[in-house]
Enzyme design. Structure first.
Site, short mmCIF file in Angstrom:
data_model
loop_
_atom_site.label_atom_id
_atom_site.label_comp_id
_atom_site.label_asym_id
_atom_site.label_seq_id
_atom_site.Cartn_x
_atom_site.Cartn_y
_atom_site.Cartn_z
N GLY A 161 0.80 -1.22 0.00
CA GLY A 161 0.00 0.00 0.00
C GLY A 161 0.83 1.26 0.00
N GLY A 162 2.01 1.22 -0.63
CA GLY A 162 2.82 2.44 -0.74
C GLY A 162 2.27 3.37 -1.81
N GLY A 165 2.13 1.63 -5.49
CA GLY A 165 1.09 0.61 -5.54
C GLY A 165 -0.29 1.22 -5.50
CB ALA A 293 3.02 7.74 -6.75
CE LYS A 344 14.26 4.09 -11.54
NZ LYS A 344 13.42 4.88 -10.61
CB THR A 401 15.02 8.68 -11.39
OG1 THR A 401 13.96 7.87 -11.88
CG2 THR A 401 15.29 8.33 -9.95
NE ARG A 408 10.32 6.58 -3.37
CZ ARG A 408 9.41 5.62 -3.51
NH1 ARG A 408 8.44 5.51 -2.62
NH2 ARG A 408 9.46 4.77 -4.49
#
Length: 485
Positions: A161-162, A165, A293, A344, A401, A408
């Protein structure tokens, strides 16, 4: 000349404004005179109870030249009431004139550009576009005769549930309003937030989820009966997680992997981790590409790759996820797609360190270009195809990225470059930066395949040996000068 024409236009505008203001003044004077004799105006201008007029003002109009101060206030109020619209119009005209004068004066570049395009060139471009549209219609007509994957799919489970996802679950739920999308989460609090508030309060609290998404902590409730199962669990936790839920996964159910990275201990890709975790071969496809996301949640357009050794499964995944917001290309190069997605993340940490050290855009572009070459050297030795590395899952994901602040892994690099410790960085976030764990595995693979990776090795040294980022940059800059490879 152009300047003379501009001056004539400006002079004409000033004359028009002058005539307009004169007309407004005359209209206002007539309106005030008419209003002054009205009962409403008499009440407005009448002195308050107990007030007296001086002998000098007896018998004079309250709006006349010798009236009270109140008369002047009333007169201004009426004028404002009747002429406000005209003054607003005047200000609009002035602003429009100012806007016209602020526009850059024509320099003829656009005109010369248009004149340089021949009718034959315009027709050739139009024909090329029409050809693309005809091809699109032919492909859609052909696909319409095949299985309607979305129509036959009743249930999709998402393990994890990140943020990513949840975003992919949202895309599926939007594609089909009656599709049952179940997210398998770790905590009851996360499940409650999704089921009752229709929000992922932990990772994407600002976005409302479709009502056909539900959540549970029970794999026996989430997984059985699924047409597809999406794997969105962090790489380093995947093997143990799969071992704990494998009894609820039917052998024929396809697993669609979103996780990007390499197992730190074994250097295995997810296409190797998943069969080991489940204890058997499983229909498998991996998805990778430039997909933040938050932008998926916002419905912004992007594209990804669905890679599988089973060509038909890759096509079915394409038909399941494809929408007006998401293009899905298919590929049989699982190694290329996975290695691009894993490496990457390490390169993004290097890019972030350049930013954190304030070394400039030239240095950033140089490091990323060198890193792309290193990814190509290693992935090619492992069997990846060059066209995959240059595509969405390679160059596309690398650019996103390495250059965008939402990354992140890039954020970890920026903070390292600014002098923060890795311990403090990792302890201050609930998001997983896969590049941190992947860097050590990349070094093992580099030794195994005898490939030199200066930039990616520097990242591993900084993360594991506490090498100062600025010293690492200096050492790389002092490497021997070599031909372009």
């Amino acid at each position: 000349t152009e300047h003379a024409a501009e001056r004539r236009r400006a002079l004409g505008n000033r004359r028009l404004r002058a005539r307009h203001l004169s007309t407004v003044h005359l209209q206002s004077r007539d309106m005030i005179a008419a209003a002054a004799s009205s009962p409403a105006c008499a009440r407005l201008a009448a002195p308050t109870r107990g007030a007296t007029r001086s002998p000098q003002t007896q018998g004079k109009s309250l709006l006349g030249d010798g009236g009270f101060a109140l008369d002047r206030v009333a007169r201004r109020s009426i004028a404002a009431r009747w002429t406000g619209r005209d003054r607003r119009h005047e200000s609009t005209v002035v602003r429009a004139d100012a806007s016209e004068s602020s526009k850059p004066k024509p320099n003829g570049v656009y005109e010369r550009f248009q004149q340089g395009i021949s009718d034959e060139e315009r027709e050739a471009v139009r024909q090329s576009w029409d050809k693309v549209m005809r091809w699109s219609r032919r492909v859609e007509e052909k696909n319409s005769k095949k299985e309607d994957v979305l129509a036959t799919t009743k249930k999709v489970a998402v393990m994890g549930g990140g943020s990513f996802g949840t975003a992919m679950a949202t895309l599926l739920a939007r594609n089909k309003a009656d599709l049952d999308v179940v997210i398998l989460v770790r905590s009851e609090a996360d499940a409650e937030s999704i089921n009752e508030d229709h929000k992922n309060a932990k990772y994407l609290p600002q976005y409302e989820l479709p009502t056909n998404i539900r959540a549970t902590t029970d794999p026996a409730h989430a997984l059985p009966g699924s047409d597809f199962i999406v794997h969105a669990v962090p790489v380093q936790s995947s093997k143990a997680f799969l071992a704990g839920v494998k009894q609820h996964i039917a052998p024929e159910t396809p697993l669609l992997c979103l996780s990007k990275g390499l197992d730190r201990e074994t250097c295995e890709m997810m296409s190797e981790v998943i069969p080991e975790g489940i204890g058997r071969e499983q229909p498998l496809a991996v998805l990778s590409g430039p997909t933040f996301a938050v932008e998926l949640m916002q419905g912004l357009p992007t594209a990804i790759v669905a890679a599988s050794e089973d060509k038909n499964l890759a096509w079915r995944v394409q038909r399941l996820f494809a929408s007006t917001h998401l293009r899905v290309n298919t590929s049989a190069d699982v190694v290329g797609v996975e290695m691009s997605g894993a490496l990457k993340n390490v390169l993004a940490i290097a890019a972030g360190m350049i930013e954190g050290l304030s070394l400039g855009n030239n240095a950033l572009a140089s490091v990323v270009a060198q890193g792309c070459a290193e990814i190509r050297w290693l992935a090619s030795k492992m069997g990846a195809r060059s066209e995959t590395l240059a595509g969405l899952s390679g160059t596309g994901d690398i650019m996103l990225t390495c250059f965008v602040n939402l990354s992140r892994n890039r954020t970890v690099g920026v903070r390292l470059g600014k002098g923060e410790s890795l311990e403090d960085i990792l302890g201050s976030t609930n998001q997983v930066a896969e590049g941190v764990a992947t860097a050590g595995a990349v070094m093992k693979l580099a030794r195994r395949y005898k490939v030199s990776l200066p930039v990616l090795t520097a990242v591993a040294r900084i993360l594991e040996d506490d090498l100062d980022p600025r010293d690492a940059v200096e050492e790389i800059m002092n490497l021997p000068q070599v031909p372009e490879v």
